[in-house]
Design a protein around this motif. Sequence first.
Motif, PDB file in Angstrom:
ATOM      1  N   ILE A   1      -5.083  -0.451  -8.248  1.00  0.00           N
ATOM      2  CA  ILE A   1      -6.061  -0.181  -7.185  1.00  0.00           C
ATOM      3  C   ILE A   1      -7.483  -0.399  -7.703  1.00  0.00           C
ATOM      4  CG2 ILE A   1      -7.038   1.648  -5.740  1.00  0.00           C
ATOM      5  CD1 ILE A   1      -4.148   2.784  -5.569  1.00  0.00           C
TER       6      ILE A   1
ATOM      7  N   ARG B   1      -2.475   7.300   1.055  1.00  0.00           N
ATOM      8  CA  ARG B   1      -2.504   8.514   0.217  1.00  0.00           C
ATOM      9  C   ARG B   1      -3.343   9.604   0.883  1.00  0.00           C
ATOM     10  NH1 ARG B   1      -5.444  10.721  -4.043  1.00  0.00           N
ATOM     11  NH2 ARG B   1      -7.054   9.126  -3.810  1.00  0.00           N
ATOM     12  N   GLY B   2      -4.481   9.212   1.449  1.00  0.00           N
ATOM     13  CA  GLY B   2      -5.317  10.182   2.147  1.00  0.00           C
ATOM     14  C   GLY B   2      -4.631  10.745   3.378  1.00  0.00           C
TER      15      GLY B   2
ATOM     16  N   TYR C   1      -6.404  -1.240  -0.845  1.00  0.00           N
ATOM     17  CA  TYR C   1      -7.149  -0.413   0.105  1.00  0.00           C
ATOM     18  C   TYR C   1      -6.210   0.432   0.972  1.00  0.00           C
ATOM     19  CZ  TYR C   1     -11.391  -2.913  -1.173  1.00  0.00           C
ATOM     20  OH  TYR C   1     -12.464  -3.419  -1.865  1.00  0.00           O
TER      21      TYR C   1
ATOM     22  N   GLU D   1      -4.950   3.696  -0.709  1.00  0.00           N
ATOM     23  CA  GLU D   1      -5.836   4.854  -0.620  1.00  0.00           C
ATOM     24  C   GLU D   1      -5.845   5.441   0.785  1.00  0.00           C
ATOM     25  OE1 GLU D   1      -7.916   6.173  -3.623  1.00  0.00           O
ATOM     26  OE2 GLU D   1      -5.886   5.416  -3.843  1.00  0.00           O
TER      27      GLU D   1
ATOM     28  N   SER E   1      -2.868   3.388 -10.238  1.00  0.00           N
ATOM     29  CA  SER E   1      -4.316   3.637 -10.347  1.00  0.00           C
ATOM     30  C   SER E   1      -5.039   2.421 -10.906  1.00  0.00           C
ATOM     31  CB  SER E   1      -4.580   4.858 -11.227  1.00  0.00           C
ATOM     32  OG  SER E   1      -4.002   6.022 -10.670  1.00  0.00           O
TER      33      SER E   1
ATOM     34  N   ALA F   1       0.817   3.962  -2.898  1.00  0.00           N
ATOM     35  CA  ALA F   1       0.451   5.348  -2.584  1.00  0.00           C
ATOM     36  C   ALA F   1       1.503   6.312  -3.113  1.00  0.00           C
ATOM     37  CB  ALA F   1       0.281   5.512  -1.079  1.00  0.00           C
TER      38      ALA F   1
ATOM     39  N   LYS G   1       1.228   6.492  -6.842  1.00  0.00           N
ATOM     40  CA  LYS G   1       0.077   7.278  -7.289  1.00  0.00           C
ATOM     41  C   LYS G   1       0.307   8.771  -7.098  1.00  0.00           C
ATOM     42  CE  LYS G   1      -4.945   7.107  -7.353  1.00  0.00           C
ATOM     43  NZ  LYS G   1      -6.162   6.422  -6.875  1.00  0.00           N
ATOM     44  N   ARG G   2       1.146   9.139  -6.129  1.00  0.00           N
ATOM     45  CA  ARG G   2       1.482  10.546  -5.912  1.00  0.00           C
ATOM     46  C   ARG G   2       2.629  10.998  -6.798  1.00  0.00           C
ATOM     47  NH1 ARG G   2       0.417  13.598  -1.616  1.00  0.00           N
ATOM     48  NH2 ARG G   2       2.578  14.317  -1.629  1.00  0.00           N
TER      49      ARG G   2
ATOM     50  N   ARG H   1      -9.761  -3.419  -6.134  1.00  0.00           N
ATOM     51  CA  ARG H   1     -10.926  -2.951  -5.365  1.00  0.00           C
ATOM     52  C   ARG H   1     -12.228  -3.250  -6.094  1.00  0.00           C
ATOM     53  NH1 ARG H   1     -10.163   3.078  -3.221  1.00  0.00           N
ATOM     54  NH2 ARG H   1     -12.055   2.488  -2.114  1.00  0.00           N
TER      55      ARG H   1
ATOM     56  N   ASN I   1      -2.009  13.240   2.198  1.00  0.00           N
ATOM     57  CA  ASN I   1      -2.662  14.468   1.722  1.00  0.00           C
ATOM     58  C   ASN I   1      -3.191  15.317   2.872  1.00  0.00           C
ATOM     59  OD1 ASN I   1      -2.154  13.762  -0.920  1.00  0.00           O
ATOM     60  ND2 ASN I   1      -4.188  12.897  -1.283  1.00  0.00           N
TER      61      ASN I   1
ATOM     62  N   GLY J   1       0.805  -1.216   0.000  1.00  0.00           N
ATOM     63  CA  GLY J   1       0.000   0.000   0.000  1.00  0.00           C
ATOM     64  C   GLY J   1       0.836   1.262   0.000  1.00  0.00           C
TER      65      GLY J   1
END
Length: 231
Positions: free
Chosen positions: A57, A117-118, A111, A114, A54, A39, A42-43, A61, A121, A35
Amino acid sequence: MDYSFLKEYYSYFLSGSVITMMISVVTIVFGTVFGVILALMKRSSIAPLKWIASTYIAVFRGTPMLVQILIANGLFHQVVTLPPVTIGVLQIDFSRLFPGILALSLNSGAYVAEIVRGGINAVNSGQFEAARSLGMNGPQTMRYIIFPQALRNILPSLGNEFIVLIKDSSLLSTLGIYELMNSAQIVITSSFIPLKPLYVAAVLYFFMTFVTSQLLKLWENKLGKGYIQVR
């Protein structure tokens, strides 16, 4: 209700619970590693890495975990040959367990990506600027500044993912892995008692998830002690 059968079969539930927790811990470790990597991909400003992350994931998912487990078993069961190991009264076939854990880890990684990543952020952008002003490069900024703060943000969600994995490990019973759910099925077959072994399994699943959630709350409180969120 008569639960006298536990005197004879309790060892199956105990061994199954140990195997379930072992599967869950190994899966969350590998899932978290996958993960974090996803992440960061993806960033990334590199378009192919972002696209791969992307797509990965979205696929993991968007498809059922059971299908992923069966596909992984079909691909790797005949390729990976590992000796069986006995835990308590149950024997683990690692040739079946490996693809099962792999599928759970890859699914969890989607999962967790994400979640991570959240969490990243959610860290104030000024933290990145402050790290650059101190001469830190990207990896140093992530390791020493961003990740410690992001961990506080993602710990509740990561804990929830671990609890979900404890329950989802029961899907490995479809591969013949003797975790808690399959242990209950063995007791049902041996004792000819249809429901009570399932009640016992349900109580044990609840106990494992409840204890895990309480331990994670203690860890979350410890991390948050004396911490003031910068906004």
